[in-house]
Design an enzyme around this catalytic site. Structure first.
Site, PDB file in Angstrom:
ATOM      1  N   ASP A  16      36.214  53.364  27.192  1.00 29.44           N
ATOM      2  CA  ASP A  16      34.961  53.317  26.442  1.00 29.44           C
ATOM      3  C   ASP A  16      35.235  53.178  24.951  1.00 29.44           C
ATOM      4  OD1 ASP A  16      32.261  53.366  26.014  1.00 29.44           O
ATOM      5  OD2 ASP A  16      32.008  55.518  26.341  1.00 29.44           O
ATOM      6  N   HIS A  33      36.015  43.928  23.129  1.00 34.98           N
ATOM      7  CA  HIS A  33      36.478  43.828  24.527  1.00 34.98           C
ATOM      8  C   HIS A  33      37.826  43.103  24.586  1.00 34.98           C
ATOM      9  CE1 HIS A  33      32.801  45.545  25.823  1.00 34.98           C
ATOM     10  NE2 HIS A  33      32.038  44.493  25.574  1.00 34.98           N
ATOM     11  N   LEU A 127      53.051  50.778  41.622  1.00 33.47           N
ATOM     12  CA  LEU A 127      51.753  51.294  41.159  1.00 33.47           C
ATOM     13  C   LEU A 127      50.646  50.446  41.770  1.00 33.47           C
ATOM     14  CD1 LEU A 127      50.087  53.041  38.955  1.00 33.47           C
ATOM     15  CD2 LEU A 127      50.184  50.966  37.573  1.00 33.47           C
TER      16      LEU A 127
END
Ligand code: FPP
Length: 239
Positions: A16, A33, A127
Site C-alpha cells: 500500500d 505503481h 518459493l
C-alpha cells in the site's frame, strides 16, 4: 513455521502507498505503481534468502476496479509486462508463480500471460509467489460456500461433516499453509478484505513505509519483529 530460526513459512503483504508516494514526489499515481515493481523484486529476493516458503502479494483487489479507468488499465499493463519480464529471473531463483482470485474478469491477454507464467515457473521449488488478483476474502468465502453447497446438494458431502478443514480446502489458498505474518505498508492498520479466514492467527506487522520505499532490509525488519512475537494460538504463555 521453522521453530529454530523462527522464520515464517508464509508471509503475505498488502502493498500500500503507491499513490501517496507518487503524490509526495509530484508524479501521477501510475508512476507510483511503476515504482512499486522494484520492491516486489526485493520482497521476493528477501523471502528466498530467508527460506520463506510462500509469499502472497495483494496486487489487485476486487474493489480496485472502482479506480479511474486509466489507472486500472495502467495496472493491468504493468502486471502483464512485469509477469512476462520477471519470469526468467524468477525461474532462475526457483520461484513458482501462482495467481488467486476471480480471473474471468480479466482480459484474455492478462489471463494468458498469467497462465504462461504459472506454467513456465511450475518447477520452482524454493518459493511459491502467490499473486492475489481480483481477489477479496469475502468473495473467496462466498465462492467456497457455493462450492460446498453444490457438493452437499449433489449428495457428495454431508453438511454435518463440514468442518474448518473442509472450508479451508475450498478456498483458493488450499495448497498452502496459513500466513504466519501479514505485512501492510503505508501506515494503514487494517486487513482490507485480505485473507480474513487464513489470517486468523497471523501476526500483523504495520509499517509507515510506503510500498515504493519497501526494501529487503524492511522485509528483514518485519521478520525480526515476527521472531520476537510469542504465538499462543489461543493458548497460554509457555513461560
Ligand atoms: C496500493 O497502493 C497498490 C496497488 C493497488 C497496486 C499494487 C501494484 C504494484 C505494487 C505494482 C506491481 C505489482 C506486481 C505484482 C508486478 P495505492 O494505490 O492504494 O496507494 P495509496 O493508498 O497511497 O493511494
Amino acid at each position: 513455521m521453522n521453530e529454530e530460526k523462527r522464520i515464517p513459512r508464509h508471509v503475505a503483504i498488502i502493498m500500500d502507498g503507491n499513490g501517496r508516494w507518487a503524490q509526495q514526489h509530484g508524479k501521477e499515481r501510475c508512476y507510483g505503481h511503476m515504482q512499486g515493481v522494484e520492491p516486489v523484486r526485493s520482497a521476493i529476493r528477501a523471502a528466498v534468502r530467508n527460506g520463506v516458503e510462500v509469499l502472497t502479494l495483494y496486487a489487485f483487489s476486487t474493489e480496485n476496479w472502482g479506480r479511474p479507468r486509466e489507472e486500472v488499465e495502467a495496472l493491468m499493463e504493468l502486471l502483464c509486462r512485469s509477469v512476462v519480464n520477471e519470469t526468467p529471473e524468477l525461474r532462475r531463483q526457483g520461484v513458482r508463480i501462482r495467481a488467486i482470485g476471480e480471473r474471468s474478469a480479466f482480459s484474455s491477454e492478462v489471463r494468458d500471460r498469467l497462465r504462461e507464467a504459472e506454467e513456465l515457473t511450475a518447477g520452482g521449488g524454493r518459493l511459491t509467489l502467490v499473486l492475489a488478483l481480483n481477489y477479496s476474502s469475502r468473495s473467496e468465502i462466498v465462492r467456497a460456500a457455493r462450492h460446498l453447497a453444490r457438493r452437499a446438494a449433489a449428495g457428495e458431502l454431508d453438511p454435518e461433516g463440514i468442518d474448518e478443514r473442509t472450508v479451508a480446502e475450498a478456498l483458493y489458498t488450499a495448497p498452502w499453509p496459513d500466513p504466519d505474518l501479514v505485512i501492510r505498508t503505508s501506515g494503514e492498520c487494517r486487513l482490507s478484505n485480505f485473507l480474513l479466514w487464513q489470517a486468523a492467527y497471523a501476526e500483523l506487522y504495520f509499517t509507515p513505509v510506503l510500498w515504493p520505499d519497501f526494501t529487503e532490509a524492511e522485509f528483514d525488519r518485519a521478520l525480526e519483529a515476527y521472531a520476537g512475537r510469542e504465538r499462543r494460538f489461543g493458548l497460554i504463555s509457555k513461560c
